[in-house]
Design an enzyme around this catalytic site. Structure first.
Site, short mmCIF file in Angstrom:
data_model
loop_
_atom_site.label_atom_id
_atom_site.label_comp_id
_atom_site.label_asym_id
_atom_site.label_seq_id
_atom_site.Cartn_x
_atom_site.Cartn_y
_atom_site.Cartn_z
N LYS A 1 -17.01 -5.97 7.75
CA LYS A 1 -15.83 -6.83 7.26
C LYS A 1 -14.80 -7.60 8.54
CE LYS A 1 -14.16 -5.73 2.61
NZ LYS A 1 -13.07 -5.01 1.78
N ARG B 1 -2.05 -6.26 -8.30
CA ARG B 1 -1.07 -7.45 -7.99
C ARG B 1 -0.88 -8.53 -8.80
NH1 ARG B 1 -3.18 -7.91 -1.78
NH2 ARG B 1 -5.05 -7.53 -2.94
N HIS C 1 0.82 -1.25 0.01
CA HIS C 1 0.13 0.15 -0.05
C HIS C 1 0.71 1.44 -0.06
CE1 HIS C 1 -3.16 -2.82 2.31
NE2 HIS C 1 -3.49 -2.51 1.01
N SER D 1 -2.84 -7.63 3.30
CA SER D 1 -2.96 -7.30 4.82
C SER D 1 -3.59 -8.74 5.36
CB SER D 1 -4.10 -6.18 5.07
OG SER D 1 -3.92 -5.14 4.37
P1 ADP Z 1 -9.57 -3.77 -0.51
O1 ADP Z 1 -10.62 -4.48 0.71
O2 ADP Z 1 -10.60 -2.37 -0.96
O3 ADP Z 1 -9.31 -4.46 -1.50
P2 ADP Z 1 -7.23 -3.43 0.53
O4 ADP Z 1 -6.67 -2.65 1.74
O5 ADP Z 1 -7.04 -4.99 0.71
O6 ADP Z 1 -8.55 -3.15 0.38
O7 ADP Z 1 -6.24 -2.92 -0.72
C1 ADP Z 1 -6.47 -1.67 -1.31
C2 ADP Z 1 -5.96 -1.44 -2.74
O8 ADP Z 1 -4.47 -1.69 -2.68
C3 ADP Z 1 -6.36 -2.47 -3.51
O9 ADP Z 1 -6.46 -1.69 -4.75
C4 ADP Z 1 -5.19 -3.62 -3.45
O10 ADP Z 1 -5.29 -4.21 -4.65
C5 ADP Z 1 -4.06 -2.77 -3.53
N1 ADP Z 1 -3.05 -3.64 -3.04
C6 ADP Z 1 -3.23 -4.54 -1.79
N2 ADP Z 1 -1.82 -5.06 -1.44
C7 ADP Z 1 -1.17 -4.54 -2.42
C8 ADP Z 1 0.28 -4.82 -2.67
N3 ADP Z 1 0.93 -5.66 -1.92
N4 ADP Z 1 0.97 -3.88 -3.88
C9 ADP Z 1 0.37 -3.12 -4.65
N5 ADP Z 1 -1.19 -2.97 -4.29
C10 ADP Z 1 -1.75 -3.67 -3.05
#
Ligand code: ADP
Length: 162
Positions: free
Chosen positions: A42, A91, A18, A129
């Site tokens: 969630k 990803r 992130h 996460s």
């Molecule tokens: P959501 O529940 O909206 O998917 P996340 O917090 O899991 O929320 O992810 C938010 C955004 O960050 C999403 O677009 C996800 O694809 C991106 N993301 C999550 N992990 C990574 C990573 N390791 N590298 C790049 N982007 C990521």
């Protein structure tokens, strides 16, 4: 014209993946709002306040980034923020179908908005996460996955007496 973008997510917690997207998006757009989804269904590990604190601590050095909570429909929040772009991280193919469906839905509902995808830094393509929480739950080492300043807050959630 200024381009204001919103990067929404759960950020439960913010990972190095992130952070990488935030730093790159802040370099591309004039202004970036990191939008933390406030959705108790969630069953998040961290409260929204904790998430905002952690993100602010990690990317607070970026002058054009604001961190805010939102609930309800993302497109409503994006309009309220006077932003025109939604940023998402991509990803792997596994992200693709879900992200494409939302990007298309949002275009139908709000033709004035565009979704821009940043491909993950290869270093973090496996990182989520959920993976961080799973490793922390069993007291594994998460130091390669998250910013050092939040490690104790994550491991603290899984220590005895929680
Ligand atoms: P959501 O529940 O909206 O998917 P996340 O917090 O899991 O929320 O992810 C938010 C955004 O960050 C999403 O677009 C996800 O694809 C991106 N993301 C999550 N992990 C990574 C990573 N390791 N590298 C790049 N982007 C990521």
């Amino acid at each position: 014209m200024m381009t204001r973008a919103v990067y929404p997510g759960s950020f439960d917690p913010i990972t190095n993946g992130h952070e990488d997207i935030i730093r790159r998006a802040a370099g591309i757009f004039d202004e970036l709002v990191v939008a933390v989804l406030n959705n108790s269904s969630k069953n998040p590990l961290f409260t929204v306040e904790e998430k905002l604190d952690m993100i602010n601590e990690i990317v607070g050095d970026l002058g054009n980034v604001e961190v805010k909570a939102f609930d309800g429909l993302l497109v409503d929040f994006v309009h309220k923020e006077n932003a025109g772009v939604i940023v998402r991280g991509m990803r792997a193919v596994t992200d693709f179908e879900y992200e494409l469906q939302w990007a298309q839905t949002n275009r139908v509902v709000s033709p004035d908005l565009d979704t821009v995808f940043l491909t993950t830094n290869l270093k973090y393509s496996y990182l989520s996460s959920s993976v961080v929480k799973e490793i922390a739950r069993y007291h594994g080492d998460i130091s390669q996955f998250v910013n050092p300043c939040i490690i104790d807050r994550i491991t603290g959630k899984f220590s005895a007496g929680r």
